[in-house]
Design a protein around this motif. Structure first.
Motif, PDB file in Angstrom:
ATOM      1  N   PRO A 141     -12.248 -15.243   1.968  1.00 33.78           N
ATOM      2  CA  PRO A 141     -12.037 -16.189   0.862  1.00 33.78           C
ATOM      3  C   PRO A 141     -12.718 -15.754  -0.440  1.00 33.78           C
ATOM      4  CG  PRO A 141     -12.509 -17.388   2.868  1.00 33.78           C
ATOM      5  CD  PRO A 141     -12.730 -15.942   3.184  1.00 33.78           C
ATOM      6  N   VAL A 142     -13.934 -15.182  -0.339  1.00 29.53           N
ATOM      7  CA  VAL A 142     -14.622 -14.712  -1.546  1.00 29.53           C
ATOM      8  C   VAL A 142     -13.852 -13.542  -2.173  1.00 29.53           C
ATOM      9  CG1 VAL A 142     -16.709 -13.571  -2.412  1.00 29.53           C
ATOM     10  CG2 VAL A 142     -16.910 -15.521  -0.871  1.00 29.53           C
ATOM     11  N   ALA A 143     -13.401 -12.609  -1.321  1.00 27.40           N
ATOM     12  CA  ALA A 143     -12.610 -11.484  -1.829  1.00 27.40           C
ATOM     13  C   ALA A 143     -11.309 -11.982  -2.449  1.00 27.40           C
ATOM     14  CB  ALA A 143     -12.326 -10.499  -0.697  1.00 27.40           C
ATOM     15  N   PHE A 144     -10.679 -12.983  -1.815  1.00 26.87           N
ATOM     16  CA  PHE A 144      -9.451 -13.592  -2.335  1.00 26.87           C
ATOM     17  C   PHE A 144      -9.716 -14.210  -3.708  1.00 26.87           C
ATOM     18  CE2 PHE A 144      -6.550 -17.150  -2.895  1.00 26.87           C
ATOM     19  CZ  PHE A 144      -5.326 -16.649  -2.475  1.00 26.87           C
ATOM     20  N   ALA A 196      -8.425  -3.030 -13.023  1.00 28.22           N
ATOM     21  CA  ALA A 196      -9.638  -2.405 -12.485  1.00 28.22           C
ATOM     22  C   ALA A 196     -10.293  -3.303 -11.440  1.00 28.22           C
ATOM     23  CB  ALA A 196     -10.618  -2.108 -13.628  1.00 28.22           C
ATOM     24  N   MET A 197     -10.384  -4.608 -11.737  1.00 30.91           N
ATOM     25  CA  MET A 197     -10.973  -5.559 -10.787  1.00 30.91           C
ATOM     26  C   MET A 197     -10.153  -5.643  -9.510  1.00 30.91           C
ATOM     27  SD  MET A 197     -12.244  -8.829 -13.030  1.00 30.91           S
ATOM     28  CE  MET A 197     -12.590  -9.739 -11.523  1.00 30.91           C
ATOM     29  N   ALA A 198      -8.823  -5.737  -9.660  1.00 35.52           N
ATOM     30  CA  ALA A 198      -7.940  -5.882  -8.495  1.00 35.52           C
ATOM     31  C   ALA A 198      -8.023  -4.664  -7.585  1.00 35.52           C
ATOM     32  CB  ALA A 198      -6.502  -6.104  -8.950  1.00 35.52           C
ATOM     33  N   SER A 199      -7.954  -3.470  -8.170  1.00 39.32           N
ATOM     34  CA  SER A 199      -8.010  -2.254  -7.347  1.00 39.32           C
ATOM     35  C   SER A 199      -9.370  -2.119  -6.678  1.00 39.32           C
ATOM     36  CB  SER A 199      -7.710  -1.015  -8.201  1.00 39.32           C
ATOM     37  OG  SER A 199      -8.636  -0.882  -9.260  1.00 39.32           O
ATOM     38  N   PHE A 200     -10.440  -2.500  -7.381  1.00 39.74           N
ATOM     39  CA  PHE A 200     -11.781  -2.405  -6.807  1.00 39.74           C
ATOM     40  C   PHE A 200     -11.933  -3.306  -5.582  1.00 39.74           C
ATOM     41  CE2 PHE A 200     -16.046  -4.236  -6.425  1.00 39.74           C
ATOM     42  CZ  PHE A 200     -16.795  -3.087  -6.190  1.00 39.74           C
ATOM     43  N   VAL A 201     -11.505  -4.578  -5.698  1.00 40.72           N
ATOM     44  CA  VAL A 201     -11.684  -5.503  -4.582  1.00 40.72           C
ATOM     45  C   VAL A 201     -10.798  -5.119  -3.399  1.00 40.72           C
ATOM     46  CG1 VAL A 201      -9.972  -7.241  -5.303  1.00 40.72           C
ATOM     47  CG2 VAL A 201     -11.957  -7.940  -3.969  1.00 40.72           C
ATOM     48  N   CYS A 202      -9.580  -4.628  -3.669  1.00 40.40           N
ATOM     49  CA  CYS A 202      -8.703  -4.197  -2.573  1.00 40.40           C
ATOM     50  C   CYS A 202      -9.299  -3.003  -1.840  1.00 40.40           C
ATOM     51  CB  CYS A 202      -7.312  -3.840  -3.106  1.00 40.40           C
ATOM     52  SG  CYS A 202      -6.308  -5.262  -3.577  1.00 40.40           S
ATOM     53  N   ALA A 238       5.051  -2.520 -12.939  1.00 41.56           N
ATOM     54  CA  ALA A 238       5.420  -2.229 -11.548  1.00 41.56           C
ATOM     55  C   ALA A 238       4.207  -1.777 -10.743  1.00 41.56           C
ATOM     56  CB  ALA A 238       6.510  -1.164 -11.511  1.00 41.56           C
ATOM     57  N   LEU A 239       3.376  -0.932 -11.335  1.00 36.90           N
ATOM     58  CA  LEU A 239       2.186  -0.446 -10.637  1.00 36.90           C
ATOM     59  C   LEU A 239       1.157  -1.553 -10.420  1.00 36.90           C
ATOM     60  CD1 LEU A 239       1.756   2.992 -12.461  1.00 36.90           C
ATOM     61  CD2 LEU A 239       2.434   2.631 -10.064  1.00 36.90           C
ATOM     62  N   LEU A 240       1.211  -2.587 -11.267  1.00 32.92           N
ATOM     63  CA  LEU A 240       0.252  -3.689 -11.157  1.00 32.92           C
ATOM     64  C   LEU A 240       0.694  -4.778 -10.185  1.00 32.92           C
ATOM     65  CD1 LEU A 240      -0.793  -4.076 -14.907  1.00 32.92           C
ATOM     66  CD2 LEU A 240      -2.011  -2.903 -13.079  1.00 32.92           C
ATOM     67  N   LEU A 241       1.812  -4.553  -9.483  1.00 29.98           N
ATOM     68  CA  LEU A 241       2.281  -5.536  -8.503  1.00 29.98           C
ATOM     69  C   LEU A 241       1.290  -5.744  -7.369  1.00 29.98           C
ATOM     70  CD1 LEU A 241       6.077  -4.636  -8.092  1.00 29.98           C
ATOM     71  CD2 LEU A 241       5.122  -6.709  -9.107  1.00 29.98           C
ATOM     72  N   GLY A 242       0.435  -4.763  -7.145  1.00 34.99           N
ATOM     73  CA  GLY A 242      -0.508  -4.853  -6.033  1.00 34.99           C
ATOM     74  C   GLY A 242      -1.406  -6.070  -6.082  1.00 34.99           C
ATOM     75  N   SER A 243      -1.761  -6.524  -7.290  1.00 31.65           N
ATOM     76  CA  SER A 243      -2.662  -7.675  -7.397  1.00 31.65           C
ATOM     77  C   SER A 243      -2.024  -8.945  -6.850  1.00 31.65           C
ATOM     78  CB  SER A 243      -3.089  -7.889  -8.861  1.00 31.65           C
ATOM     79  OG  SER A 243      -1.977  -8.240  -9.668  1.00 31.65           O
ATOM     80  N   ALA A 244      -0.683  -9.023  -6.876  1.00 31.75           N
ATOM     81  CA  ALA A 244       0.018 -10.189  -6.317  1.00 31.75           C
ATOM     82  C   ALA A 244       0.317 -10.003  -4.837  1.00 31.75           C
ATOM     83  CB  ALA A 244       1.315 -10.428  -7.084  1.00 31.75           C
ATOM     84  N   LEU A 245       0.722  -8.790  -4.447  1.00 33.85           N
ATOM     85  CA  LEU A 245       1.147  -8.554  -3.065  1.00 33.85           C
ATOM     86  C   LEU A 245      -0.006  -8.491  -2.079  1.00 33.85           C
ATOM     87  CD1 LEU A 245       3.925  -5.862  -3.680  1.00 33.85           C
ATOM     88  CD2 LEU A 245       4.248  -8.246  -3.023  1.00 33.85           C
ATOM     89  N   ALA A 246      -1.203  -8.193  -2.544  1.00 30.08           N
ATOM     90  CA  ALA A 246      -2.337  -8.047  -1.626  1.00 30.08           C
ATOM     91  C   ALA A 246      -2.867  -9.389  -1.114  1.00 30.08           C
ATOM     92  CB  ALA A 246      -3.470  -7.262  -2.303  1.00 30.08           C
ATOM     93  N   SER A 247      -2.722 -10.441  -1.911  1.00 32.44           N
ATOM     94  CA  SER A 247      -3.332 -11.741  -1.579  1.00 32.44           C
ATOM     95  C   SER A 247      -2.962 -12.270  -0.193  1.00 32.44           C
ATOM     96  CB  SER A 247      -2.956 -12.780  -2.640  1.00 32.44           C
ATOM     97  OG  SER A 247      -3.439 -12.404  -3.897  1.00 32.44           O
ATOM     98  N   PRO A 248      -1.672 -12.284   0.214  1.00 38.50           N
ATOM     99  CA  PRO A 248      -1.344 -12.837   1.539  1.00 38.50           C
ATOM    100  C   PRO A 248      -2.019 -12.095   2.687  1.00 38.50           C
ATOM    101  CG  PRO A 248       0.637 -12.582   0.203  1.00 38.50           C
ATOM    102  CD  PRO A 248      -0.467 -11.884  -0.521  1.00 38.50           C
ATOM    103  N   TYR A 249      -2.278 -10.812   2.501  1.00 35.72           N
ATOM    104  CA  TYR A 249      -2.916 -10.039   3.577  1.00 35.72           C
ATOM    105  C   TYR A 249      -4.388 -10.403   3.734  1.00 35.72           C
ATOM    106  CZ  TYR A 249       1.422  -7.456   3.655  1.00 35.72           C
ATOM    107  OH  TYR A 249       2.751  -7.125   3.774  1.00 35.72           O
ATOM    108  N   PHE A 250      -5.024 -10.849   2.656  1.00 27.90           N
ATOM    109  CA  PHE A 250      -6.380 -11.390   2.777  1.00 27.90           C
ATOM    110  C   PHE A 250      -6.356 -12.658   3.627  1.00 27.90           C
ATOM    111  CE2 PHE A 250      -8.927  -9.450  -0.928  1.00 27.90           C
ATOM    112  CZ  PHE A 250      -8.182  -8.282  -0.893  1.00 27.90           C
ATOM    113  N   VAL A 251      -5.315 -13.497   3.401  1.00 26.15           N
ATOM    114  CA  VAL A 251      -5.169 -14.740   4.170  1.00 26.15           C
ATOM    115  C   VAL A 251      -4.903 -14.428   5.639  1.00 26.15           C
ATOM    116  CG1 VAL A 251      -3.808 -16.855   4.432  1.00 26.15           C
ATOM    117  CG2 VAL A 251      -4.350 -16.003   2.142  1.00 26.15           C
ATOM    118  N   VAL A 252      -4.039 -13.425   5.892  1.00 25.25           N
ATOM    119  CA  VAL A 252      -3.727 -13.040   7.273  1.00 25.25           C
ATOM    120  C   VAL A 252      -4.982 -12.585   8.015  1.00 25.25           C
ATOM    121  CG1 VAL A 252      -2.537 -11.302   8.677  1.00 25.25           C
ATOM    122  CG2 VAL A 252      -1.317 -12.444   6.821  1.00 25.25           C
ATOM    123  N   LEU A 253      -5.784 -11.746   7.376  1.00 24.77           N
ATOM    124  CA  LEU A 253      -7.016 -11.267   8.011  1.00 24.77           C
ATOM    125  C   LEU A 253      -7.989 -12.418   8.247  1.00 24.77           C
ATOM    126  CD1 LEU A 253      -7.614  -7.896   6.097  1.00 24.77           C
ATOM    127  CD2 LEU A 253      -6.743  -8.216   8.415  1.00 24.77           C
TER     128      LEU A 253
END
Length: 437
Positions: free
Chosen positions: A350-353, A323-329, A262-277
């Protein structure tokens, strides 16, 4: 099967298994041992085709862009929650049905055909409708797609657990993602090379191509040689489903895994917001191809590495991915706070994505392998169904909260999800090792 063809399959499997006795059998029935090489490649091919299809209709990229193209941008917010939770929430009931059958590959085959029909319905919505009618048709088809996917999700882990030995499951998933990602890189280059803004005909063809891939995958999976396994009796599906939820209360290791996931859901939910930005900074047609390419490259370059690593320790794969997902976010969020959302470089998001996609591939593959390895028999089916149902419900809640936060700031959402991933990493550190060397 001709002996020469069987020998070739055995040799290829021996190279992938990387050991003298390629048919080592851990945690699978003895009679299934001789079918491992053939089953390995049939499951691999099916997974490759569906992963390619997934990338071609990704809600994070293609469907989000498509909603704007048909004139229904307000429906974008529903895509990822429906795609993910729609296949997870009903799985307790689905698992009760699956558990009654000694051979369960047919659930995956029918689920694959169901996904093909749903994607074809999306194509019809794009071609024959427009505006919010088209958008509503896509959403309705996505709901049906997710329900069909639920049958595939429950049955795949169980079939794989019966047909593929422990310490070989991670590399199977990793190879499938790598080959599927590589194929998508090639296809993306061909589809978007020297192309302006995609047309509706282009999107329709893309969706129909994906539908064909699911049909072929279903026929291949139907040829897997699965031996009969345990069955869970013929009780009422809903009653058994509710009873299965007690696993979260009574099984401490499983409860810890569900909390971590459940705590690791962030790696999936963050991606669309990179696209939005990125859309805010540079709203050009070929940017869709850039994000598809980034997602494909991430899969092809990292999945096999994550797969082999998961066969050694799926727990450590989850830790590294988190660790990678939280760092890039956190890095993207802090940079956007300091510099502003308009970073000044069309390639920054795109690179961050891309990096986030690599991290998410590790998180996803690690937790899938961990779940398959931590249980056997009917417990594996129950673990999969309970975990997916609980996570699906939490995904809707988390998606709703992030949607509210995004009204004020997309950057704030990315920061919150980054902190959530950090908590998930520490939770994964405390998980018990389940992979046998």
């Amino acid at each position: 099967m001709p002996a020469k063809k069987q020998d070739t399959i055995d040799q290829l499997y021996s190279l992938i298994a990387n050991e003298e006795d390629a048919r080592v059998c851990k945690d699978i029935p003895e009679e299934a041992c001789r079918e491992v090489p053939r089953n390995f490649f049939l499951i691999l091919a099916s997974n490759v085709l569906t992963k390619l299809g997934d990338l071609l209709i990704s809600p994070k990229t293609v469907l989000a862009w498509l909603m704007s193209a048909v004139g229904a941008p307000a429906l974008v917010a529903w895509l990822v929650p429906i795609r993910e939770s729609g296949s997870m929430v009903p799985q307790l009931v689905i698992a009760a049905w699956v558990r009654r059958k000694a051979v369960r590959k047919w659930f995956w085959t029918l689920g694959s055909f169901g996904q093909a029909v749903s994607v074809a319905a999306m194509a019809a919505s794009v071609w024959f409708l427009e505006g919010y009618a088209a958008g509503g048709g896509i959403v309705a088809a996505l709901i049906a797609f997710s329900l069909a996917r639920g049958f595939c999700s429950v049955s795949m882990k169980d079939v794989q657990g019966k047909c593929i030995p422990k310490t070989r499951r991670g590399r199977l998933s990793g190879l499938a993602a790598t080959i599927g990602g590589t194929a998508t890189v090639i296809m993306t280059a061909l589809l978007f090379w020297d192309r302006g803004d995609p047309t509706l005909a282009f999107y329709t063809a893309l969706l129909l191509l994906a539908a064909v891939l699911w049909v072929i995958a279903g026929f291949l999976f139907a040829n897997v040689e699965e031996y009969a396994g345990e069955t869970g009796g013929g009780g009422n599906a809903l009653t058994e489903a509710i009873h299965s939820l007690s696993l979260v209360r009574d099984d401490a290791p499983f409860r810890h895994f569900v909390i971590t996931r459940a705590l690791l859901l962030g790696s999936a939910l963050a991606s669309p917001y990179f696209v939005v930005l990125a859309q805010k900074e540079s709203d050009i047609g070929w940017m869709l191809g850039v994000f598809i390419l980034a997602s494909s490259l991430a899969s092809s370059l990292s999945a096999s590495f994550w797969g082999w690593a998961a066969d050694t320790s799926s727990r450590r794969v989850m830790i590294r991915g988190a660790a990678m997902a939280s760092f890039v976010c956190l890095a993207v969020g802090i940079t956007a706070l300091i510099v502003g959302e308009d970073i000044g470089s069309v390639w920054f998001y795109p690179v961050a994505f891309f990096v986030l996609s690599i991290a998410h591939a590790g998180v996803r593959l690690g937790r899938k392998t961990y779940l398959v390895d931590m249980a056997g028999g009917n417990k594996r089916t129950d673990y999969t169904a309970v975990s997916n149902t609980v996570i699906g419900a939490l995904l809707l809640v988390t998606g709703g909260l992030t949607a509210v936060i995004s009204v004020f700031s997309e950057v704030a959402v990315i920061l919150v999800l980054g902190l959530m991933g950090l908590a998930g990493m520490f939770s994964a550190i405390r998980l018990k090792e389940v992979t046998e060397d």
